[in-house]
Design a protein around this motif. Structure first.
Motif, mmCIF file in Angstrom:
data_model
loop_
_atom_site.group_PDB
_atom_site.id
_atom_site.type_symbol
_atom_site.label_atom_id
_atom_site.label_comp_id
_atom_site.label_asym_id
_atom_site.label_seq_id
_atom_site.Cartn_x
_atom_site.Cartn_y
_atom_site.Cartn_z
ATOM 1 N N GLU A 175 -17.843 -1.288 30.631
ATOM 2 C CA GLU A 175 -18.090 -2.685 29.492
ATOM 3 C C GLU A 175 -18.976 -3.143 29.181
ATOM 4 N N ALA A 176 -19.540 -3.441 30.651
ATOM 5 C CA ALA A 176 -20.687 -4.348 31.723
ATOM 6 C C ALA A 176 -21.675 -3.096 31.093
ATOM 7 N N TRP A 177 -21.786 -2.264 31.156
ATOM 8 C CA TRP A 177 -22.815 -1.091 30.528
ATOM 9 C C TRP A 177 -23.029 -0.937 28.878
ATOM 10 N N GLY A 178 -22.348 -1.318 28.471
ATOM 11 C CA GLY A 178 -22.944 -1.607 26.711
ATOM 12 C C GLY A 178 -21.848 -0.429 26.293
ATOM 13 N N VAL A 179 -20.929 -0.235 26.590
ATOM 14 C CA VAL A 179 -19.982 1.171 25.997
ATOM 15 C C VAL A 179 -18.842 0.376 24.266
ATOM 16 N N PRO A 180 -19.584 0.723 23.462
ATOM 17 C CA PRO A 180 -17.970 0.124 22.734
ATOM 18 C C PRO A 180 -17.186 0.239 22.718
#
Length: 578
Positions: free
Chosen positions: A462-467
Motif C-alpha cells: 500500500e505504501a509503495w502505491g500498489v492499487p
C-alpha cells in the motif's frame, strides 16, 4: 469563458416539510468586485459544514448554459442567477470539458477545479419541490466546485483565464458517471484514483469501489461448487515434504473423474477422530495443478493443545499426519474459494509471496501457469526459517530452470548454513527485498502466510502505491488481514441477545470483538467451521431475524439470508438457524 454573475448569501432558516432548516443555498447576485477568500466569498457562508464548504469546495460554479435546460423542465418557475446556490454563474465552463485539477485565474484570484456537486435536500427546499434533488442528479448538470489557490477579487464579466488545462486528468463529468451510473467500470475507477488533484474523500470512495468491484469479480470467477455436500475420498498416497509437512493425494471413492478447480482454491474436509462426538471440519488449500484423477493437499502438522475440543488447533492436521493411512477414507466438499488466479491472463505480470505453509495455494497457481503454457512473467517469493523447512523446493527449482518466465527466490530468516545461491536470500520478505528484485509496482500481488508477514507486506505494498485491487490475500485462522468494512464509527452495544433456534439456546453476546462462532462454542452449539476467517464458507448459517456486521470483509460467497458466524457480530437481537 467568463463570469456572468457573482452570487452570495448568508445562512437563513426556512420551513421545509414541517421543520426549521438552516441553509446557505439562497444566493443573490451582487455588483462590484467581491473578495474571494480561502473558504468562501465575503458575504457568503455555508450552514451545514459537515456536508458543505471547506477548502475543496470554497466556490461553486454553475454554467449559465444549464439554465436553458431548467427553463424547459420547470416552465412555471422563475430562475434568477444563483438559483442553484452557485457563487459563480459562468459561461463556457462545462462539466464534460473541464477537468479535475485545471487551474484558472478569475480577476485577481487563482482557482483549481476539484469535484462536482452532490446536492443535499436543501436544493429541494430552495425550489419547493420534493423531486428536485432527484431531477438535478439525473440531469447530469452538477456544476463545478473550485478550490482557492490565491485569494483575490472577482466580479461579473471577469474573463476565466486558463492557466493549466490538466490534460492528463479526467473531466468533472467522469466523477459523476462513475459515482452514479458506471460503478463497475474498473478501468475508469483506476484511472480516476490516479488523478493527483482528486480530493481525498472522493479518492477514498473510489478506492473502496475498486475493492468491492474486484471482490465481486473474483467471486464470479470462483466456480459454483461442482457437487453438493460431502463426497467420499480415499487416501492414495502420503508424501513427506519435511519433518512437519506432508502431501496427501486423495482419489474419489466412486472412481468418477474430478471436475477442474481454480488455482488457489481449497478443499473443505470432514474427518472422524477418535474421542470426538461428531466429525470435525477443516479447510486446506489444494497444492497442485488441477487434475481429473486426484486432489493434493499439503498440510503442516500443528501441535494440538487439546484433543477434547472441536476447535483445538492442530487437531485435524495431527490426525492427517499420525493416524490417516493409505486406504483410509475422508469426506470433502467441492473445491471453492475466491483467492484464485486467472491463468488465461498473460500480459499482466504477477508476484506470488508465500510464507511457510502459505506457499501451498501459490504452488497451485505457478503450476497452473506452467501447465497452461502461459508466458506470463511470474515471480515466486517464498520465506521460511531455513532449508529444513523448505517445501517442494526441488520441484519449484526445476520449474524455474525450464521456464524463463518463472523466477523463484527463497528467503531464509534463520539460515542453518552458508548461502551462495543468488536465488536464496537471508532475511525476511519486505518492501526493500521486493523492490530490489522487481523494478516497478505494476504487478498483481498474491500473498499468503503468517499473520505478521501478511500484515507487513500488505502495508508495504500500500505504501509503495500498489492499487488495492491488485493485492490479493488468503488468510486462515489468526492470519486474517483486517480490512475494515465501512460503517458507523461509534462503539457497538455489547449486550445483545442471540437465539440459536435449533439448539433452543438464548445467550447474551457481550464481547465486542468476539464473533458469533465463539459465542456458539461457549454454549456447546455445534457450527462447523474451517478457516475461522470468512474465507472458506464452512460456517455459513442462516439468519432468521436481526442483523449482523462483519469484523472484516468476508470472502466466501453468501446467499441473501446467510451469514458467516466466524467473523460476524450482532448489531441487534437476532436468531440463527443453529
Amino acid at each position: 469563458m467568463k463570469v456572468i454573475s457573482v452570487n452570495v448569501g448568508l445562512p437563513r432558516t426556512v420551513q421545509w416539510k414541517g421543520k426549521a432548516v438552516s441553509t446557505g443555498i439562497f444566493k443573490t447576485p451582487v455588483s462590484g468586485r467581491i473578495n474571494l477568500r480561502t473558504l468562501n466569498f465575503d458575504g457568503d457562508r455555508q450552514a451545514d459544514l459537515s456536508a458543505h464548504g471547506g477548502p475543496d469546495k470554497a466556490a461553486y460554479a454553475y454554467p449559465a448554459e444549464h439554465y436553458a435546460y431548467w427553463h424547459r423542465e420547470l416552465p412555471d418557475m422563475t430562475l434568477p442567477w444563483g438559483m442553484f446556490g452557485e457563487n459563480l454563474t459562468t459561461e463556457g465552463l462545462q462539466e464534460d470539458t473541464i477537468k479535475i485539477g485545471a487551474h484558472f485565474r478569475i480577476g485577481s484570484a487563482a482557482l483549481v477545479v476539484t469535484q462536482p456537486r452532490l446536492p443535499c435536500f436543501r436544493l429541494g427546499a430552495r425550489f419547493g419541490r420534493d423531486d428536485m434533488v432527484k431531477q438535478f442528479f439525473a440531469s447530469g448538470r452538477q456544476g463545478i466546485y473550485l478550490k482557492v489557490v490565491t485569494e483575490g477579487e472577482v466580479a461579473a464579466d471577469d474573463p476565466i483565464v486558463v492557466v493549466d488545462w490538466a490534460e492528463d486528468s479526467v473531466p468533472i463529468s467522469e466523477v459523476t458517471r462513475l459515482y452514479a451510473r458506471d460503478k463497475d467500470d474498473l478501468e475508469g475507477l483506476r484511472r480516476i484514483v490516479g488523478v493527483a488533484a482528486l480530493p481525498t474523500g472522493w479518492r477514498d470512495y473510489f478506492e473502496e469501489q475498486i475493492r468491492q468491484v474486484s471482490a465481486r469479480g473474483r467471486a464470479r470467477r470462483a466456480q459454483t461448487p461442482a457437487w453438493a455436500g460431502f463426497r467420499s475420498f480415499t487416501l492414495r498416497e502420503k508424501v513427506r515434504e519435511n519433518d512437519d509437512v506432508a502431501s496427501f493425494h486423495l482419489v474419489p471413492k466412486d472412481g468418477q473423474s474430478l471436475p477442474p478447480y481454480l488455482p488457489g482454491q481449497y478443499l473443505t474436509v470432514r474427518v472422524s477422530i477418535p474421542g470426538m462426538e461428531r466429525p470435525v471440519v477443516r479447510s486446506y488449500s489444494l497444492s497442485d495443478v488441477p487434475r481429473d484423477d486426484h486432489y493434493r493437499l499439503t498440510i503442516k502438522r500443528i501441535a494440538s493443545r487439546s484433543e477434547n475440543s472441536q476447535s483445538a488447533s492442530g487437531l485435524v492436521s495431527t490426525h492427517f499426519h499420525d493416524r490417516l493411512a493409505v486406504g483410509d477414507c475422508i469426506e470433502a466438499k467441492a473445491p471453492t474459494g475466491s483467492f484464485t488466479i486467472d491463468v488465461t491472463q498473460h500480459d499482466r505480470p504477477v508476484v506470488l509471496i508465500g510464507g511457510g505453509i502459505g506457499l501451498t495455494p501459490l504452488v497451485s497457481m505457478v503450476s497452473s501457469i506452467v501447465a497452461a503454457d502461459s508466458p506470463r512473467e511470474t515471480w515466486l517469493l517464498y520465506g521460511v526459517r531455513n532449508d529444513r523447512e523448505d517445501i517442494m523446493r526441488t520441484c519449484l527449482e526445476a520449474v524455474a530452470r525450464t521456464h524463463p518466465n518463472i523466477h523463484l527466490h527463497v528467503f531464509y530468516s534463520r539460515p542453518s548454513r552458508q548461502i551462495d545461491d543468488p536465488s536464496t536470500h537471508i532475511g525476511h520478505i519486505d518492501l526493500g527485498a521486493i523492490q530490489r528484485l522487481i523494478p516497478t509496482n505494476a504487478y498483481d500481488f498474491y500473498v499468503c502466510g503468517l499473520p505478521s508477514m501478511m500484515d507487513s507486506i500488505t502495508r508495504d505494498l500500500e505504501a509503495w502505491g500498489v492499487p488495492a485491487d491488485r493485492v490479493h490475500t488468503e488468510a486462515f485462522g489468526p492470519a486474517t488481514i483486517k480490512r475494515s468494512v465501512r460503517g458507523p464509527t461509534t462503539q457497538p452495544n455489547c449486550g445483545i441477545e442471540v437465539t440459536f433456534v435449533q439448539s433452543g439456546v438464548t445467550a447474551l453476546w457481550s464481547q465486542c470483538a468476539s464473533p458469533l462462532l465463539e459465542l456458539a462454542e461457549e454454549h456447546s452449539i455445534a457450527i462447523d467451521f474451517g478457516c475461522r476467517a470468512g474465507s472458506c464458507g464452512t460456517c455459513v448459517t442462516r439468519l432468521l431475524s436481526g442483523n449482523v456486521r462483519y469484523l472484516h470483509q468476508p470472502n466466501a460467497l453468501l446467499q441473501g439470508d446467510e451469514i458467516l458466524p466466524c467473523i460476524a457480530v450482532p448489531s441487534e437481537p437476532l436468531s440463527l438457524d443453529a
